[in-house]
Design an enzyme around this catalytic site. Structure first.
Site, PDB file in Angstrom:
ATOM      1  N   TYR A   1      21.055  48.991  44.112  1.00 50.45           N
ATOM      2  CA  TYR A   1      22.475  49.527  43.393  1.00 50.45           C
ATOM      3  C   TYR A   1      22.239  50.827  43.139  1.00 50.45           C
ATOM      4  O   TYR A   1      23.328  51.827  43.077  1.00 50.45           O
ATOM      5  CB  TYR A   1      22.508  48.383  42.245  1.00 50.45           C
ATOM      6  CG  TYR A   1      23.925  48.620  41.365  1.00 50.45           C
ATOM      7  CD1 TYR A   1      25.068  48.375  41.833  1.00 50.45           C
ATOM      8  CD2 TYR A   1      23.865  49.312  40.127  1.00 50.45           C
ATOM      9  CE1 TYR A   1      26.302  48.576  41.123  1.00 50.45           C
ATOM     10  CE2 TYR A   1      25.043  49.438  39.447  1.00 50.45           C
ATOM     11  CZ  TYR A   1      26.337  48.904  39.960  1.00 50.45           C
ATOM     12  OH  TYR A   1      27.337  49.160  38.898  1.00 50.45           O
TER      13      TYR A   1
ATOM     14  N   SER B   1      41.756  43.596  41.330  1.00 53.72           N
ATOM     15  CA  SER B   1      42.118  42.229  40.942  1.00 53.72           C
ATOM     16  C   SER B   1      41.480  41.795  39.664  1.00 53.72           C
ATOM     17  O   SER B   1      41.850  40.841  39.033  1.00 53.72           O
ATOM     18  CB  SER B   1      41.674  41.271  42.068  1.00 53.72           C
ATOM     19  OG  SER B   1      40.670  41.037  42.330  1.00 53.72           O
TER      20      SER B   1
ATOM     21  N   ILE C   1      29.380  47.601  30.662  1.00 55.47           N
ATOM     22  CA  ILE C   1      30.822  47.305  30.427  1.00 55.47           C
ATOM     23  C   ILE C   1      31.165  45.818  30.499  1.00 55.47           C
ATOM     24  O   ILE C   1      30.500  45.347  31.348  1.00 55.47           O
ATOM     25  CB  ILE C   1      31.815  48.127  31.444  1.00 55.47           C
ATOM     26  CG1 ILE C   1      31.561  49.602  31.407  1.00 55.47           C
ATOM     27  CG2 ILE C   1      33.160  47.787  31.181  1.00 55.47           C
ATOM     28  CD1 ILE C   1      31.689  50.417  30.315  1.00 55.47           C
TER      29      ILE C   1
ATOM     30  N   GLY D   1      39.398  47.142  44.653  1.00 57.40           N
ATOM     31  CA  GLY D   1      38.892  45.926  43.903  1.00 57.40           C
ATOM     32  C   GLY D   1      39.585  45.739  42.383  1.00 57.40           C
ATOM     33  O   GLY D   1      38.842  45.690  41.476  1.00 57.40           O
TER      34      GLY D   1
ATOM     35  N   ALA E   1      20.400  53.098  44.228  1.00 55.78           N
ATOM     36  CA  ALA E   1      20.585  54.090  45.709  1.00 55.78           C
ATOM     37  C   ALA E   1      21.835  54.301  45.838  1.00 55.78           C
ATOM     38  O   ALA E   1      22.322  55.412  46.121  1.00 55.78           O
ATOM     39  CB  ALA E   1      19.780  53.515  46.690  1.00 55.78           C
TER      40      ALA E   1
HETATM   41  P1  NAP Z   1      33.627  42.823  39.134  1.00 56.09           P
HETATM   42  O1  NAP Z   1      34.167  42.350  38.022  1.00 56.09           O
HETATM   43  O2  NAP Z   1      32.422  42.366  39.842  1.00 56.09           O
HETATM   44  O3  NAP Z   1      34.715  43.291  40.168  1.00 56.09           O
HETATM   45  C1  NAP Z   1      34.198  43.984  41.316  1.00 56.09           C
HETATM   46  C2  NAP Z   1      35.671  43.918  42.073  1.00 56.09           C
HETATM   47  O4  NAP Z   1      35.443  44.724  43.345  1.00 56.09           O
HETATM   48  C3  NAP Z   1      36.333  42.791  42.491  1.00 56.09           C
HETATM   49  O5  NAP Z   1      37.493  42.669  42.424  1.00 56.09           O
HETATM   50  C4  NAP Z   1      35.873  42.631  43.895  1.00 56.09           C
HETATM   51  O6  NAP Z   1      36.575  41.858  44.639  1.00 56.09           O
HETATM   52  C5  NAP Z   1      35.975  43.960  44.390  1.00 56.09           C
HETATM   53  N1  NAP Z   1      35.038  44.046  45.722  1.00 56.09           N
HETATM   54  C6  NAP Z   1      33.655  43.998  45.887  1.00 56.09           C
HETATM   55  N2  NAP Z   1      33.496  44.268  47.054  1.00 56.09           N
HETATM   56  C7  NAP Z   1      34.647  44.515  47.833  1.00 56.09           C
HETATM   57  C8  NAP Z   1      35.279  44.854  49.112  1.00 56.09           C
HETATM   58  N3  NAP Z   1      34.059  44.826  50.214  1.00 56.09           N
HETATM   59  N4  NAP Z   1      36.488  45.312  49.544  1.00 56.09           N
HETATM   60  C9  NAP Z   1      37.223  45.027  48.385  1.00 56.09           C
HETATM   61  N5  NAP Z   1      37.055  44.646  47.226  1.00 56.09           N
HETATM   62  C10 NAP Z   1      35.953  44.270  46.732  1.00 56.09           C
HETATM   63  O7  NAP Z   1      32.986  44.400  38.987  1.00 56.09           O
HETATM   64  P2  NAP Z   1      33.243  45.445  37.681  1.00 56.09           P
HETATM   65  O8  NAP Z   1      32.331  45.371  36.611  1.00 56.09           O
HETATM   66  O9  NAP Z   1      34.689  45.493  37.357  1.00 56.09           O
HETATM   67  O10 NAP Z   1      32.940  46.644  38.482  1.00 56.09           O
HETATM   68  C11 NAP Z   1      33.642  47.525  39.106  1.00 56.09           C
HETATM   69  C12 NAP Z   1      33.159  49.007  39.498  1.00 56.09           C
HETATM   70  O11 NAP Z   1      32.176  49.509  38.462  1.00 56.09           O
HETATM   71  C13 NAP Z   1      31.857  48.717  40.496  1.00 56.09           C
HETATM   72  O12 NAP Z   1      31.808  49.560  41.185  1.00 56.09           O
HETATM   73  C14 NAP Z   1      30.524  48.686  39.770  1.00 56.09           C
HETATM   74  O13 NAP Z   1      29.579  48.919  40.363  1.00 56.09           O
HETATM   75  C15 NAP Z   1      31.002  49.772  38.568  1.00 56.09           C
HETATM   76  N6  NAP Z   1      30.293  49.429  37.304  1.00 56.09           N
HETATM   77  C16 NAP Z   1      30.509  48.445  36.573  1.00 56.09           C
HETATM   78  C17 NAP Z   1      29.577  48.340  35.416  1.00 56.09           C
HETATM   79  C18 NAP Z   1      29.827  47.041  34.323  1.00 56.09           C
HETATM   80  O14 NAP Z   1      28.917  47.058  33.379  1.00 56.09           O
HETATM   81  N7  NAP Z   1      30.545  46.345  34.557  1.00 56.09           N
HETATM   82  C19 NAP Z   1      28.874  49.369  34.946  1.00 56.09           C
HETATM   83  C20 NAP Z   1      28.892  50.431  35.879  1.00 56.09           C
HETATM   84  C21 NAP Z   1      29.597  50.475  36.994  1.00 56.09           C
HETATM   85  P3  NAP Z   1      36.513  40.092  45.122  1.00 56.09           P
HETATM   86  O15 NAP Z   1      37.177  39.401  43.864  1.00 56.09           O
HETATM   87  O16 NAP Z   1      37.044  39.833  46.233  1.00 56.09           O
HETATM   88  O17 NAP Z   1      34.967  39.872  44.933  1.00 56.09           O
END
Ligand code: NAP
Length: 247
Positions: A155, A14, A188, A12, A157
């Site tokens: 989420y 990108s 974040i 993930g 869980a």
């Molecule tokens: P984001 O901006 O929504 O990006 C999520 C990324 O995961 C996207 O590139 C998405 O690809 C990819 N993805 C989702 N399902 C996928 C799959 N089945 N196969 C391959 N790629 C997949 O999220 P983010 O905020 O950067 O979060 C990244 C991680 O940090 C996640 O695990 C999230 O739970 C964790 N996190 C985030 C926060 C926060 O505040 N942002 C806090 C705690 C934890 P597509 O472009 O194809 O959708």
């Protein structure tokens, strides 16, 4: 930062936190495999940015919830580089709803995306890293897996399960020289938190001791540390990167 390994797969990657992790690790000299699911242009932009800065990167498409696709990614990397040194299981989704309105389908979709995908990656990495008796994996979990959150029973869980699973993998793999750790980011600034209403964001910020949302780079630096040689005696750890919101 010092790395004995050569390459890393970031799922993930990108956009959001994953893209920042990819750029940070490339800056430390690792060849980065940028996994994407749907955002080809965004993945190409991350690759171009890394290469413009003098780093090495490749992009690879896969839905990491699909075991065959995830294993094919690992095989491609081994065929190309001869090894996989590091893995960051970052891909994740939310599908928020109060529990009374949440369908089992919404629940399972988030478990599959956030937990089952990481299981497939942790297992696949163990197989190939075990042969070299070297490797380090970081799972991107969440503060919500530690403290719970209304509207996020699915989420929380998935991320609570990810924390527990990380510890079990750490215990199973330690004898083979492979380390497993997780990071639990707080709030974040990414597309995921952009979805929150302004008043909800302001309320969270009031409760964060450092008084702001974190930056993706602040998660990426912690990932780099947990992969690097500097954390060689750390395994099974759940590292909080949350501005003090949950201590
Ligand atoms: P984001 O901006 O929504 O990006 C999520 C990324 O995961 C996207 O590139 C998405 O690809 C990819 N993805 C989702 N399902 C996928 C799959 N089945 N196969 C391959 N790629 C997949 O999220 P983010 O905020 O950067 O979060 C990244 C991680 O940090 C996640 O695990 C999230 O739970 C964790 N996190 C985030 C926060 C926060 O505040 N942002 C806090 C705690 C934890 P597509 O472009 O194809 O959708």
């Amino acid at each position: 930062m010092k790395f004995s390994g050569t390459n890393v797969l970031v799922t993930g990657a990108s956009r959001g936190i994953g893209a920042e992790i990819a750029k940070t690790l490339a800056g430390f000299g690792l060849k980065v495999w940028i996994n994407y699911r749907s955002g080809l242009e965004a993945a190409e932009a991350v690759k171009a940015e890394i290469e413009a800065a003098g780093g090495q990167a490749a992009i690879i498409k896969a839905d990491v919830t699909d075991e065959d696709q995830f294993n094919a990614v690992i095989k491609t990397i081994i065929d190309s580089d001869g090894e996989l040194s590091y893995l960051v299981n970052n891909a994740g989704i939310t599908r928020d709803k109060l529990a009374l309105r949440m369908s089992v389908e919404d629940f399972n979709a988030v478990i599959t995306a956030n937990l089952t995908s990481a299981f497939i990656g942790c297992k696949g990495a163990l197989k190939v890293m075990g042969k070299k008796r070297f490797g380090s994996i970081v799972n991107i979990s969440s503060i919500v897996g530690e403290m719970g959150n209304p509207g996020q029973t699915n989420y929380s869980a998935s991320k609570g399960g990810l924390n527990a699973m990380t510890k079990s993998f750490a215990k199973e793999a330690a004898a083979r020289g492979i380390r497993y750790n997780a990071i639990t980011p707080g709030f974040i600034q990414t597309d995921m938190t952009d979805e929150l209403k302004d008043e909800v964001k302001a309320e969270y910020e009031r409760n964060i001791p450092l008084s702001r949302f974190g930056k993706p780079s602040e998660v990426a630096e912690a990932v780099a540390f947990l992969l690097s040689d500097h954390s060689s005696y750390i395994t099974g750890e759940i590292l909080k990167v949350n501005g003090g919101l949950y201590v």
